[in-house]
Design an enzyme around this catalytic site. Structure first.
Site, mmCIF file in Angstrom:
data_model
loop_
_atom_site.group_PDB
_atom_site.id
_atom_site.type_symbol
_atom_site.label_atom_id
_atom_site.label_comp_id
_atom_site.label_asym_id
_atom_site.label_seq_id
_atom_site.Cartn_x
_atom_site.Cartn_y
_atom_site.Cartn_z
ATOM 1 N N ASP A 72 -11.344 2.405 4.055
ATOM 2 C CA ASP A 72 -11.658 0.991 3.870
ATOM 3 C C ASP A 72 -13.154 0.809 3.609
ATOM 4 O O ASP A 72 -13.575 -0.249 3.125
ATOM 5 C CB ASP A 72 -11.323 0.208 5.155
ATOM 6 C CG ASP A 72 -9.989 -0.524 5.082
ATOM 7 O OD1 ASP A 72 -9.603 -0.933 3.973
ATOM 8 O OD2 ASP A 72 -9.368 -0.695 6.144
ATOM 9 N N LYS B 14 0.845 -1.207 0.000
ATOM 10 C CA LYS B 14 0.000 0.000 0.000
ATOM 11 C C LYS B 14 0.877 1.253 0.000
ATOM 12 O O LYS B 14 0.575 2.242 -0.672
ATOM 13 C CB LYS B 14 -0.951 -0.025 1.207
ATOM 14 C CG LYS B 14 -2.073 -1.053 1.034
ATOM 15 C CD LYS B 14 -2.889 -1.319 2.305
ATOM 16 C CE LYS B 14 -3.886 -2.465 2.061
ATOM 17 N NZ LYS B 14 -4.648 -2.878 3.241
ATOM 18 N N GLN C 250 -4.964 -2.117 9.612
ATOM 19 C CA GLN C 250 -4.844 -3.399 8.903
ATOM 20 C C GLN C 250 -5.398 -4.538 9.766
ATOM 21 O O GLN C 250 -5.058 -4.661 10.952
ATOM 22 C CB GLN C 250 -3.361 -3.654 8.545
ATOM 23 C CG GLN C 250 -3.127 -4.867 7.674
ATOM 24 C CD GLN C 250 -3.719 -4.739 6.262
ATOM 25 O OE1 GLN C 250 -3.793 -3.653 5.694
ATOM 26 N NE2 GLN C 250 -4.154 -5.853 5.699
HETATM 27 N N1 GUN Z 1 -7.131 -7.308 5.801
HETATM 28 C C1 GUN Z 1 -7.470 -7.988 4.679
HETATM 29 N N2 GUN Z 1 -8.067 -7.168 3.780
HETATM 30 C C2 GUN Z 1 -8.112 -5.938 4.356
HETATM 31 C C3 GUN Z 1 -8.610 -4.680 3.913
HETATM 32 O O1 GUN Z 1 -9.150 -4.519 2.812
HETATM 33 N N3 GUN Z 1 -8.450 -3.641 4.806
HETATM 34 C C4 GUN Z 1 -7.895 -3.809 6.035
HETATM 35 N N4 GUN Z 1 -7.812 -2.741 6.841
HETATM 36 N N5 GUN Z 1 -7.418 -4.978 6.469
HETATM 37 C C5 GUN Z 1 -7.535 -6.029 5.622
#
Ligand code: GUN
Length: 290
Positions: A119, A52, A96
């Site tokens: 998100d 990211k 995350q």
């Molecule tokens: N863990 C797996 N996919 C995601 C996501 O799209 N966002 C976040 N914050 N954690 C994740």
């Protein structure tokens, strides 16, 4: 069979975003800024966050990673979220997932300011999505919709079966696919651990979206000839032949399923890069909303 190439689609999206960022900067505005909170040492999560950050660099966003110890308390994390909520230099942030088991994920999601929830996980944003109002769409479902859009895959009137009902993928995916939009307008069934006769149900799917976290769960005898198959699963499996000691395995038995499909994604270069591209789109939106 055509492979849905999330890698090249996401590259195009990043290019589009980079052009917009260049325009923002040329007007003297600061670049969009995404922050990511990473709690603990989960290898996959560390990898996702690193990607990211790389994406942010590529499109010209600012990014900040906040690392917290595995032993950090829920209260410490909530305090960090409060700080990020009120930091004007940060347009959007994510925490995350998964979090260490002593931290309540629902409490964390509810603490994030909906205006910064890139998100798209908090109730206000999920509610807006359900009503078709402007919002931050959850990144993975939106990334999959973007694949349908960019490959002009017909979804209207199709039977879409979604395996998995998680808050992150299955549930929001079912809402987006059933809404009166294009892509969308599908007849949607969500299947889960209590669903009876899963094979028969899957065989009736024109579009099969798999997000259950069980390696190679979907086998060729579960897939209708000509179906579109989207594999969201990504599980690390030990592999001593690899430099990093593991390989990612999807929820679909790709080698045996692929020849039955009209379109299919592969575990790498499929849904993952599209999820990350959606996060960038949401962060740009958060910046523009200000
Ligand atoms: N863990 C797996 N996919 C995601 C996501 O799209 N966002 C976040 N914050 N954690 C994740």
């Amino acid at each position: 069979m055509q492979l849905l190439d999330g890698k090249s689609c996401s590259e195009k999206i990043r290019q589009e975003i980079a052009e917009k960022v260049a325009e923002i900067k040329s007007k003297g505005d600061r670049a969009p800024h995404l922050a990511a909170v990473l709690v603990g040492n989960d290898g996959a999560s560390q990898n996702y966050v690193a990607f990211k950050v790389k994406d942010c660099d590529e499109v010209g966003f600012n990014s900040t990673v906040i690392r917290m110890e595995e032993t950090a308390t829920e209260q410490q994390l909530l305090e960090k979220i409060a700080e990020l909520n009120s930091d004007d230099k940060i347009d959007g942030f994510i925490v995350q997932l998964p979090l260490p088991s002593h931290i309540n994920e629902d409490k964390v999601t509810l603490a994030i300011d909906p205006k910064k929830d890139v998100d798209g996980f908090c109730p206000e944003n999920v509610g807006n999505m359900s009503l078709g109002l402007p919002t931050f769409l959850s990144a993975t479902p939106n990334g999959i919709m973007e694949l349908f859009r960019r490959y002009s895959i017909e979804t209207e009137g199709k039977h879409c079966v979604i395996l998995g009902r998680s808050n992150i993928v299955g549930t929001p995916m079912s809402i987006l696919m059933s809404r009166n939009t294009n892509p969308g307008n599908a007849t949607v069934t969500i299947a889960h651990s209590r669903t009876k006769d899963l094979q028969k149900l899957c065989l009736s799917a024109d579009i099969l979206i798999v997000a259950i976290g069980k390696t190679e769960f979907v086998t060729a005898d579960m897939v209708k000839e000509g179906a579109v198959v989207i594999d969201v699963g990504q599980t690390r499996v030990p592999d001593s032949t690899r430099k990093n000691g593991f390989r990612n395995v999807g929820d679909v038995d790709f080698d045996n399923v692929k020849d039955k499909c009209s379109y299919i994604t592969y575990v790498t270069g499929g849904v993952g890069p599209m999820t990350r591209a959606s996060l960038l789109q949401n962060t740009l939106k958060a910046h523009q909303r200000k």
